[in-house]
Design a protein around this motif. Sequence first.
Motif: not given
Length: 354
Positions: A216-217, A223-226, A237-238, A240-244
């Motif tokens: 979910k954004i 951010q994204y929550v997984v 996850l960030d 932009k760069d999808l880093k944790v």
Amino acid sequence: MQVTIKAARLACASFLAPALFLSAFSAHATAQTAYVTSETAGVGVIDLANFSLARTIDVGKDGPRGLSLNQDGTRLYVANKSTGDLSEIDTASGKVTRRVKIGKNPEFVRVYGGYAYVTYEPGESGAPPKPGEPEKDDDDANSPPAEIAIVDLKALKVTRSVKSGHETEGVEFSRDGTLILVTNEGDDTVSVYRARTGKPVRTVALQKGSRPRGIKISPDGKQYVVTLENANKFIVLDGKDLKVVKTVDTKTGPYGVSFDPSGKRLIVVASRDKILQVFDGATYAHMSDIPVGQRCWHFSFTPDGSRLLLACGRSNAVYVLDASNFQTISQIGDLPLAWGIVTYPPSAGSIAGR
């Protein structure tokens, strides 16, 4: 005289009929309604004025699972596992108007910008588990990867199909709608594609064996929550760069995830522990745990934000919770193997909503 009166009545009826039709249609379009898929009974229609099961839409013995509404709520799109297709349902009449073949075992559906994005798994072979049977992983590393069918809703035609990872589960979009992000349980990855073309952008590797499911954004799109079902955590996850950027412990088996309509709280359903968890929507600090039913995967807030509707498959019901304190108010039964739930007007939830 009788002829004149009869003619006048006919004229009046002819004048009123279109108006009555439009009035009924308008009432339908604005009524607060929830739709829930039952893997063995069809699609339940819940009247949100009294929180009761108003009717069930029969789609045959198709094993309906994922579902999503078009923008004005006039069409509902449902993934049918047994028949391997996507059905289009007229929400006013409850009739299936069209179907399009997707492939083996379609599961998650998201409608966005005139297209439906449908995950399916060529390597999966089973129908819904029978009562008493345990849930099982859908495929393995040696089976073909999952795919995402992109369906033009105007023509109801698959325009392209995109190969993904194994057991593609959750589907989310970037804030501007140009990217689609999917979780791959079997590969422990999140894949990113161009939404219109399906062109791969990147793949993010996560903890081995963690089985990412829900995604979910955040309300601000940053951010994204997984949720990681086997790791009993969710990660942030960030955007932009999808880093944790953060890892948070949960109860056992987290799956469904969404921010509430205000964005102030994050809701996670830990299905194996039969617990709904509430976290702060900004800091992700744990706030509370609430006992719920069995195999609760997906949920949606009501359009007014006052209630949360939780589909609990092994309880064969939708739980109705007070959204102020998340205590259970009632249950709506007769929904065997309830899978997913969405509302109209749309609201925040684990499937739809932003």
